[in-house]
Each structure stands twice: as structure tokens, then as C-alpha cells.
Design an enzyme around this catalytic site. Structure first.
Site, short mmCIF file in Angstrom:
data_model
loop_
_atom_site.label_atom_id
_atom_site.label_comp_id
_atom_site.label_asym_id
_atom_site.label_seq_id
_atom_site.Cartn_x
_atom_site.Cartn_y
_atom_site.Cartn_z
N CYS A 284 -25.64 -0.61 -31.61
CA CYS A 284 -26.20 -0.86 -32.94
C CYS A 284 -27.73 -0.75 -32.90
O CYS A 284 -28.41 -1.61 -32.33
CB CYS A 284 -25.78 -2.24 -33.43
SG CYS A 284 -26.38 -2.66 -35.07
N GLY A 315 -27.95 -3.78 -21.08
CA GLY A 315 -28.57 -3.62 -22.40
C GLY A 315 -28.06 -4.64 -23.38
O GLY A 315 -28.85 -5.26 -24.12
N ASP A 361 -19.75 0.68 -14.13
CA ASP A 361 -20.69 1.18 -13.13
C ASP A 361 -20.97 0.16 -12.02
O ASP A 361 -21.49 0.52 -10.97
CB ASP A 361 -22.03 1.55 -13.77
CG ASP A 361 -21.92 2.77 -14.67
OD1 ASP A 361 -20.89 3.45 -14.60
OD2 ASP A 361 -22.86 3.03 -15.45
N SER A 731 1.28 -12.12 1.58
CA SER A 731 1.43 -13.55 1.33
C SER A 731 0.09 -14.27 1.24
O SER A 731 0.00 -15.35 0.67
CB SER A 731 2.27 -14.21 2.44
OG SER A 731 3.52 -13.57 2.57
N GLY A 775 6.51 -13.59 -0.58
CA GLY A 775 5.38 -14.44 -0.21
C GLY A 775 5.72 -15.50 0.80
O GLY A 775 4.86 -16.30 1.17
N LYS A 860 17.30 -12.91 -17.88
CA LYS A 860 17.84 -12.03 -16.85
C LYS A 860 16.99 -12.13 -15.59
O LYS A 860 15.78 -12.36 -15.66
CB LYS A 860 17.84 -10.58 -17.33
CG LYS A 860 18.66 -10.32 -18.59
CD LYS A 860 20.14 -10.39 -18.31
CE LYS A 860 20.95 -10.02 -19.56
NZ LYS A 860 22.40 -10.15 -19.33
N GLN A 869 5.53 -4.41 -1.04
CA GLN A 869 4.92 -4.06 0.25
C GLN A 869 4.51 -2.60 0.32
O GLN A 869 3.71 -2.22 1.16
CB GLN A 869 5.91 -4.33 1.39
CG GLN A 869 6.12 -5.79 1.70
CD GLN A 869 7.01 -6.00 2.92
OE1 GLN A 869 7.31 -5.06 3.64
NE2 GLN A 869 7.44 -7.23 3.13
#
Length: 972
Positions: A284, A315, A361, A731, A775, A860, A869
Site C-alpha cells: 500500500c 518492510g 527469503d 520418535s 513413536g 474409522k 519412516q
């Protein structure tokens, strides 16, 4: 000193014996002071002490032999607790509970009787001392004697104490672990009645709710939506009103309800899984003028906004801080021109501003990563992986242009992660014409050794030393004309900005959003505007103005040709990455750095399950060894491969081409430890090949391996060499580190899987999925994935699954589906670590939830399995593997002198020597630092061996944030 809610070996009353009159009297005095009693009722044989919460009976039984043993016990324990963990040396202890550990610690020190107080270095929520009889007396601020979860009061006390010790110049910096911000998030009642928490910080001088607005500005970046979601929901959770400014600063200038909107909890539902920024962004020009900022101030006041959080680049953040600095004059002008009332002028005297950095960046100083940077890097690496496949088919060269106007981070990290032949970055240009010779030299050497592909990465801001731009066309011409290579140019452009955020960016944006809300609520009119940053693994607050100033200084230094200064202004991690790239890229193509007498033989072995980044670690270790002059060896197929087949081979550069970006383990891996394989044979082969050091890459089996080798140094001189473990396991359960290679790759694979499953659930309407997560006994993966995908609940081994919590979660699901009313995006997920319950599998949970839903919805099971993995390693795992491998080789070099005498003569070896102990170490990320910690310290004092877990779970409190951001009610 106040001891509350006592726990004394699980009871509220305990009896102890003293075996001499002198010891008896000392014990009575000690416990009377300990329990804060002014008077004690006593006779010659028994004293009963009580503070209304705990009763302690002290018996006097004359026994000279027992008294001698008691005195020896006091002396023994006094020597033990000074250096070790007392829990491994006593079978009984008295354990009390307190809510104010800091005050109690000071009070115990003041007693000075009979022994000093020992704060626990392993558990900061605990102190302990020794009573006159020889009992260890511990005091903990955890919920119980074996818990590691602190109370809210102790966290506040520790935080306040830490902040108070910092110098004023360090403000407003405050550091917290990336996975530990929940000290800021207190318990609320239930959802959807959120928010319930409120405090004086959440209200203004008139007692009204404060309003916090968030906006995204500048270039879009993946992860901005996660940042907005976290800010909105944290604001509501804190008892404030949440606003969003649409279309960046343009929205401030235009104002009105179309551009400054109040958001509810549901308005940001599903934001985390979407790319770009849903609230829009725009540059702007009007806001750069004072009149535009005057309009912005007026519109914020009209909307009732007290604080503004800006997610953008340097900026955007510069504009935000200018806006705040001008605020007093802006509102004064608005009052004088009668655009706001006197009441509004008084009400909005101050505007608190905070910045979170959204930029692909990664060009902001004082932070290691910006929101969106690693997502862009992921796009780049994926594109280069694809390009290299076609390049290999035709033996072509490709010039790949990436973003980075004044910062070469994307090009540098892409160069490391893909083993690019050459990179161009603005911070380190070569003289005009010199870059042509350098590039052709390295490319020619790579080609002469059998490499069929050439990849050159060019940052869009690439220049030579005279500031002349270096374009992909320039590079293309040199490769064609001087080397005769069939060369193509690929410009990735805005593909780098597109797509959804990777797991790291979702976590970073979410946790920074939470901290940003805390920061504006903590801020006073005199507090400098904070910038929320990350350093290694810690979320930090930095002064926004200084951060932006440093960032702009880099660009200024480049434009003034002061490239040395430009590099010095980059963070140390950037400089380290550049050094590493240059080292591994030269490998054995140039004269080694070290003289002949300093060159070593270093082996590397993979132990445990596959994990993303293992091959990157092997490649980087070997190529860095070559550049130094060392000879790298690989032990193929783990310890069992060594003992059965003598599978040791020296590594050469040609055979490893492409390993940096491959998944799995090219040298093989298994879970066999040295003791299981035959540690004597391993020592024989270590001696045969005369290894000067070994790098072990793997998970808990690798941790066990390092411990076994270190313990065997007494018997086998071949192991008296520096040994380093680079943790690598999805893990993330290796003691001594908060990050393991492979955990990021696994998290991304699981996150993508969950996104797809969640989309399926949303399409079906009225459906939830229970996702089974790997894990072992660690809930790290499930917890972080829940944060990334907005799972309704997650179950982990550290907590188990209580029936009360399960019932509450089913109620929460029902409420959520009631609110959905068939709308899109209401797929719900529940994540369960496999070992969270031995009785309830994901399928069992799904059946229970469906049965209890009474037809409102169904559930489900979903099993991602070994998808977690596999796959290509993420750029984070690739680049960190390189960083860790180089650090490991440096450690082995630096430790040679310590071990030289021990290797020369057996009688000189001292296994208890602290310096010698430290030469067998785990390389880990701890907070904001990379550290080497001795395996003996970790194994003996910081590890739950039976559970294959560290004693202190660094990520555990992240669960509170994940729960709060989805409105999950926890049952105590």
C-alpha cells in the site's frame, strides 16, 4: 517456608527412628523448623510433629550400632548427592510437595542444618537435603513425587526469577523452547464456552475487553494462515476480542467492517491446512504517507482495536513500528480535527504492536527462520530432485533460479540439501570473471570423476564483486561455451510461495502466534515493540527496531561492496552453513586442509530404524573428512554386519553421488547393539582398521551402543577413541537432544497423510478418524502432528488413555459436529500413538467412539504405518544432518589430544576422568544451542532405560497449546 499438599511416600503420616539422644534432638529441631512449628510436644522417647497437613512421628530408640550406621549413611549420602542423583542410591526417602519451590529452597538453605540443600540439575522443580538421621528429604513442585509436570505457580515463579536476572539491555528478549510455550496458556473450562480466561492484562482501564488485531502484509508466505489462526484463537482464549485486518495495510487505510473484521473461534477453522493468506495482503503506497497512517489510526480506533500484530517482512514491520512511534501525534491530530472524540482519544492513548516474520527469503536478522522459508525450500529441493532425474538421463546441466533479492539463504540451503555443484548468493560474490573460472573448475572436477549431472543454483539477487547482476543466462552461456554442456534454465518463480506449509512452518507460525498475543498483553507504553523470533529450538522475543535495522544493514553493506560486513551481520548459522557447503562440495577434489600428521581414520555406522537424513549425515561426514584429509569408512549393516562379514569399506565420492537427497540408509542399518553382536569382535576390527574416531547415527539402539562402547573402554583399548552419536529417529526420544534427524521428515509424512484423511472425513460429513501414529513410548510425533493438523485430541504413552478423558473427548466431538450443521471442512481427527494404550488399538477406539456417538457421527481407524519412516528426507533433515556431521568430525579432531595418552599405555587410562568421559558424547540441540553431552551423564542420570525415554520430556507442555487451540477440555 510452607509445605502444602504433602506426599510422604504416598501417605500423610510417617514414623522414623533416631538411635541416639543427640541425633533425636537434632531431628526434632530439624523437622520442627521444616514444618514451621513454634512449639513441639515431646517426651523422652517420642515426638509427634504436625502442621495440620502432615504428621511425623520421631521415635527415640537407643542403639549404638544403629547410630554408627546412621552417621555413615549421612556421610555417604552427603558425598553422593553433591555429584549424582540420590534416587539411584537410596531405597526410601521422604518426599513432600509444595507450590512454591523457589521460596522453599531459600528457606531450607537458611536452616543450614544439618547439611546443605541440593537443587536438582535434572529436575528443576525439585530440591533435596539430608536429615540428621540419614534420610533423604525431597521437596517437589510437581503434582506428585514421580511427576515431571510443574504446577502453574512454580512455572510463573521460575519465569519471573529468570526474567529478573536479565540485564535491562536484553529486554524485551525472552526465551522459551519451541516446544514449551504452554506456561503462557492456563487451563480453561470447556469448549465451546471459550474463552474463560481473563486477567487485568486482557482488559483496558475501563474494564472492557481488549481487542487485538492481526494482519498479513508484503509477500505471502506458507504458514501465515497458521499464524492468523493461532493469534485469533489465543486472543479469544485470553478473554480478549479478536480482529483481522483484510488486505494488509490497504485494509487499514480503507477501514470499515469490510476490512477490519471481528473474528470468532470458527472463522479460522481449517486455516492451518491452507496455503497463502486467507485474510489477504497488499502493498500500500498510501500507508507510506502520513495521511494514510492517519486514516489507519482512525479506522483502528473506530473498530476499537488496542493492539496490532503484523505478520510480514522487514518492510511491513518497519511500517508497523513507524506507525506505533507516530501514534501519539496521529491521535492528537485526529482529536484536533474532530475525527475522534475526547473519550476515544483518552481510551486509545497507546497502540501496542508486535511482529511475526513471514518471508520465504529468511532474510530477517536475529531469527534463524522466518515463517514460510522452509516451505519454500521444500518446493525448491523437490523441484531440483525432479530436475536432476531428467538431467541424469541426458547428462545435462541445469541452472535453477530461486528467490532471494538480498539474501542467499534459499540458494545456500538448497545447495546443501541437493549437493548442487555451485551456488550464487549476494553475500559472497566473486570478482568479475573469477566466478566463471571457479564454477568451471569445480564442475569439470565433478564431471571428470564420473558425475553425469550438473546443478547450479542462482539466487535472484546474485551479483559479482562489482555489483553487476549474475543472471541464469550468464551462467548458461558459460556452461555451454566453456564446458560444452547441454544446459537448461529453470526459473521456479512463484511456485516457491505456493502450496500448503510444511510441518515446521505450521508449528513455528502457531507457537509464534501464541507468543505474539502474550507479548502485546505483556507490553506497556514504554516497552519496545517486540519481534517474535526463533533461535535453534527456542521461541524468543527480540526488539523489532533493532532486528529490522540489522536486516537493512546487510543490504546496505552489500550495496556498498562491504561483503565481509554483510557476512558478519548474518546469523552464525548462516555462516556455518556456507562454510559447510564449501567444505563438502570440494571433498577430495582439492588439496586437503590438514597436514598429514593430523589426518585421521574415522568410521560411521547406522544403528536402529531408518530415518530421514541418515544418508545426508553419511555423505556429509565422508565429504567433509575428505576435504580435511581424513579417511572415511562406513560400517555396513550395523554392528552385526561388522562382526559377521567384516563389512568395512572406505567411502569414495563417486559412489555417494545422490546420497544427500535419498531416503532410507545406503550403508544399511539394524537394531543390534554391540553386546548383542559380539563386542569383542567389534573391538578387534576397530583395532585392525586403527580407527581414530567413530560417528554413530541412529535412535535409542544407537544410544545404547554408545553407552556399551564407552563402558567397554576398560577392557578394550580400541574403544579409547572419540565417539559421537548423531540422534536419528522419528520418535525423537534420544536423551540429550530436543531434535533428532528424521523426526521432521516423519512429521511431514504424517501431516500430509492426516490432511488427506481429514479431507476425506470432511467430504463424508459426520465422520472422524483415529490415526495410529508410530513413536514407541514417545508421543512427540503425535503431539506435533496434532498441533499441525488441528486434531481434536491426541493420546500419547506419557499420559495413557483414561476413560474419563475419552468420554469427554467423545462429548467434545459431538458438540463439534452439532455446530457443523453439515458444512464443509468439519472432518475431525484423533491421533493415537500406538503405545498410548495396550488395551485399546486405533480400531478399538474408533468402535467405542462410534458406539458412544449415538448415531450423530461415526469413526474409522487409519494406519499410516511405515509411510512415516519412508520417503525423501526433508530439507531440514538434510541440512541439519550436514551441520551435525561436520560438528561431529570437528569434535573427533578436537578430542584426539585428550585420548592420545589413554591409547598409548593401558596403565594411564582412567575411565573416571571427566575429560575422558566427555569424549563419548551425544550431539544434541538443547534450547538455543548445539551441545555435546557425555553418554555416561545421560545414561546414568537423565534416562528412563526401561521406557527408552529421557526423564524430562521437553515437548510435553506443547500438548496444552495443541489442546487449547482446538478447544479440548482436559479431565484432571
Amino acid at each position: 517456608m510452607t509445605v502444602t499438599e504433602p506426599i510422604v511416600n504416598g501417605t500423610s503420616c510417617v514414623s522414623i527412628n533416631a538411635f541416639s539422644k543427640d541425633i533425636y534432638n537434632k531431628a526434632v529441631e530439624f523437622y520442627a523448623k521444616f514444618l514451621e512449628l513454634d512449639n513441639t510436644s515431646s517426651n523422652d522417647t517420642t515426638t509427634i510433629l504436625s502442621n495440620g497437613l502432615v504428621s511425623l512421628k520421631i521415635n527415640y530408640i537407643e542403639d549404638s550400632n544403629a547410630n554408627i550406621k546412621s552417621q555413615k549413611q549421612v556421610n555417604y549420602l552427603t558425598s553422593v548427592v553433591e555429584t549424582q542423583d540420590w534416587r539411584s542410591h537410596v531405597s526410601q526417602s521422604l518426599v513432600f510437595n509444595t507450590s512454591d519451590i523457589l521460596s522453599l529452597q531459600e528457606a531450607l538453605k537458611a536452616l543450614q542444618f544439618p547439611s546443605q540443600v541440593y537443587p536438582s540439575t535434572l529436575l528443576p522443580m525439585e530440591v533435596y537435603t539430608i536429615d540428621p538421621i540419614g534420610n533423604v528429604v525431597g521437596v517437589t513442585s510437581t503434582k506428585n513425587a514421580v511427576s515431571t509436570k510443574p504446577t502453574a505457580d512454580v512455572l510463573t515463579a521460575v519465569t519471573n526469577s529468570t526474567v529478573a536476572t536479565r540485564s535491562p539491555s536484553a529486554q524485551p528478549t525472552r526465551t522459551h523452547s519451541l516446544t514449551d510455550l504452554s506456561y503462557r496458556m492456563k487451563t480453561t473450562d470447556s469448549y465451546p464456552s471459550l474463552p474463560k480466561e481473563s486477567s487485568s492484562a486482557a482488559t483496558n482501564v475501563n474494564g472492557e475487553k481488549k481487542a487485538i488485531a492481526v494482519m498479513t502484509s508484503g509477500g505471502d508466505a506458507p504458514g501465515m494462515n497458521s499464524n492468523v489462526r493461532a493469534i485469533v484463537r489465543s486472543t479469544l482464549f485470553k478473554g480478549c476480542r479478536a480482529f483481522v485486518v483484510m488486505e494488509g495495510y490497504e485494509g487499514l487505510v480503507k477501514g470499515g467492517p469490510d476490512y477490519i473484521k471481528e473474528f470468532s473461534w470458527e472463522d479460522v477453522r481449517g486455516f492451518s491446512t491452507e496455503g497463502g493468506t486467507n485474510i489477504g495482503t497488499a502493498r500500500c503506497l498510501e500507508f507510506r504517507q502520513r495521511e494514510g497512517r492517519l486514516l489507519g489510526a482512525q479506522h483502528l480506533i473506530e473498530a476499537g482495536v488496542d493492539a496490532l500484530i503484523v505478520c510480514g517482512g522487514d518492510g511491513s514491520l518497519t511500517g508497523a513500528d513507524l506507525f506505533r512511534s507516530e501514534w501519539p501525534s496521529l491521535i492528537k491530530e485526529l482529536l484536533d480535527t474532530q475525527r475522534i472524540s475526547k473519550q476515544q482519544y483518552t481510551r486509545y492513548q497507546h497502540l501496542n504492536i508486535c511482529g511475526t516474520v513471514g518471508s520465504i527469503d529468511n532474510d530477517m536478522s536475529t531469527t534463524d527462520a522466518t515463517i514460510g522459508a522452509y516451505s519454500a525450500l521444500d518446493r525448491i529441493c523437490q523441484a531440483i530432485d525432479y530436475v536432476e532425474a531428467t538431467a541424469n538421463s541426458h547428462s545435462r546441466a541445469f541452472v535453477v533460479e530461486v528467490m532471494g533479492r538480498n539474501c542467499g539463504w534459499l540458494a545456500l540451503l538448497a545447495g546443501i540439501a541437493t549437493s548442487a555443484d555451485y551456488i550464487f548468493i549476494p553475500e559472497k560474490p566473486a570478482s568479475n570473471g573469477e566466478w566463471e573460472d571457479q564454477m568451471c573448475d569445480i564442475v569439470s572436477k565433478h564431471r571428470s570423476k564420473g558425475k553425469r549431472t550438473t546443478i547450479v543454483v542462482v539466487a535472484e539477487g546474485a551479483i559479482d564483486a562489482d555489483l553487476t547482476p549474475i543472471t541464469p543466462k550468464d551462467v548458461h552461456k558459460v556452461l555451454c561455451d566453456r564446458l560444452g554442456l547441454d544446459t537448461r534454465i529453470t526459473t521456479l518463480g512463484h511456485v516457491q510461495r505456493g502450496g500448503t506449509a510444511v510441518a515446521y512452518d505450521r508449528m513455528l507460525a502457531t507457537l509464534q502466534g501464541v507468543e505474539a498475543v502474550n507479548a502485546v498483553l505483556d507490553s506497556s507504553p514504554d516497552t519496545p515493540s517486540p519481534l517474535i523470533a526463533i533461535n535453534e529450538n527456542k521461541i524468543t522475543r527480540k526488539p523489532l527496531v533493532e532486528s529490522v535495522k540489522l536486516t537493512k544493514s546487510v543490504a546496505d553493506a552489500i550495496h556498498s561492496k562491504d561483503f565481509k560486513k554483510a557476512m558478519s551481520l548474518r546469523d552464525t548459522e548462516f555462516v556455518e552453513h556456507l562454510k559447510n557447503y564449501m567444505a563438502i562440495n570440494t571433498a577430495d577434489h582439492v588439496e586437503p586442509k590438514l597436514p598429514v600428521d593430523k589426518r585421521l581414520k574415522i568410521a560411521i555406522v547406522n544403528v536402529g530404524a531408518p530415518a530421514g537424513g541418515i544418508n545426508s549425515a553419511v555423505y556429509s561426514m565422508a565429504t567433509y573428512c575428505m576435504s580435511q584429509g581424513h579417511k572415511p569408512y562406513a560400517i555396513y549393516n550395523g554392528w552385526s554386519g561388522l562382526t559377521r562379514h567384516e563389512s568395512v569399506r572406505s567411502l569414495n565420492w563417486k559412489d555417494m553421488i545422490g546420497w544427500q537427497s535419498r531416503g532410507g540408509s545406503e550403508i544399511g542399518t539394524n537394531r543390534v547393539t554391540p553386546n548383542e553382536a559380539d563386542i569383542g569382535m567389534i573391538a578387534y576390527y576397530f583395532q585392525k582398521y586403527q580407527f581414530d574416531g567413530v560417528v554413530i547415527v541412529g535412535g535409542f539402539e544407537a544410544f545404547e551402543s554408545l553407552h556399551q562402547l564407552e563402558k567397554a573402554r576398560d577392557s578394550y583399548p580400541a574403544f579409547r577413541i572419540p565417539m559421537v552419536l548423531i540422534p536419528a529417529t522419528l520418535s525423537n526420544n534420544v536423551p540429550g537432544t530436543e531434535y533428532s534427524l528424521g523426526s521432521d521428515t516423519a512429521l511431514n509424512a504424517l501431516m500430509k497423510y492426516c490432511d488427506i484423511v481429514k479431507q476425506s472425513a470432511a467430504s463424508t460429513r459426520g465422520r472422524a478418524f483415529v490415526v495410529d501414529v508410530q513413536g514407541g513410548n514417545s508421543g512427540y510425533l503425535a503431539t506435533c502432528a496434532a498441533l499441525c493438523v488441528g486434531a481434536q485430541a491426541s493420546y500419547v504413552p506419557e499420559e495413557g488413555i483414561s476413560l474419563d478423558q475419552l468420554q469427554q473427548d467423545i462429548v467434545n466431538l459431538g458438540e463439534a459436529f452439532d455446530r457443523s450443521k453439515g458444512r464443509n471442512g468439519f472432518g475431525k481427527l484423533i491421533l493415537k500413538t500406538t503405545n498410548a494404550s495396550k488395551a485399546l488399538s486405533a480400531e478399538d477406539l474408533a468402535k467405542i467412539i462410534t458406539d458412544e456417538a449415538n448415531g450423530k457421527f461415526d469413526c474409522k481407524p487409519a494406519y499410516p504405518g511405515h509411510v512415516q519412516q519412508g520417503g525423501l528426507p526433508s530439507p531440514i533433515d538434510r541440512s541439519r544432518a550436514t551441520r551435525f556431521a561436520v560438528r561431529a568430525v570437528d569434535f573427533i579432531e578436537e578430542s584426539q589430544e585428550i585420548m592420545a595418552k589413554s591409547r598409548a599405555a593401558d596403565e594411564l587410562f582412567d575411565a573416571e576422568d571427566k575429560q575422558v568421559e566427555k569424549t563419548a558424547a551425544v550431539l544434541g540441540v538443547k534450547g538455543s544451542h548445539i551441545k555435546f553431552t557425555g553418554i555416561r551423564q545421560l545414561y546414568d542420570f537423565e534416562t528412563e532405560i526401561g521406557k527408552r525415554m529421557p526423564k524430562v520430556i521437553h515437548w510435553k507442555d506443547t500438548r496444552a497449546i495443541a489442546d487449547h487451540l482446538v478447544g479440548r477440555k482436559r479431565v484432571d
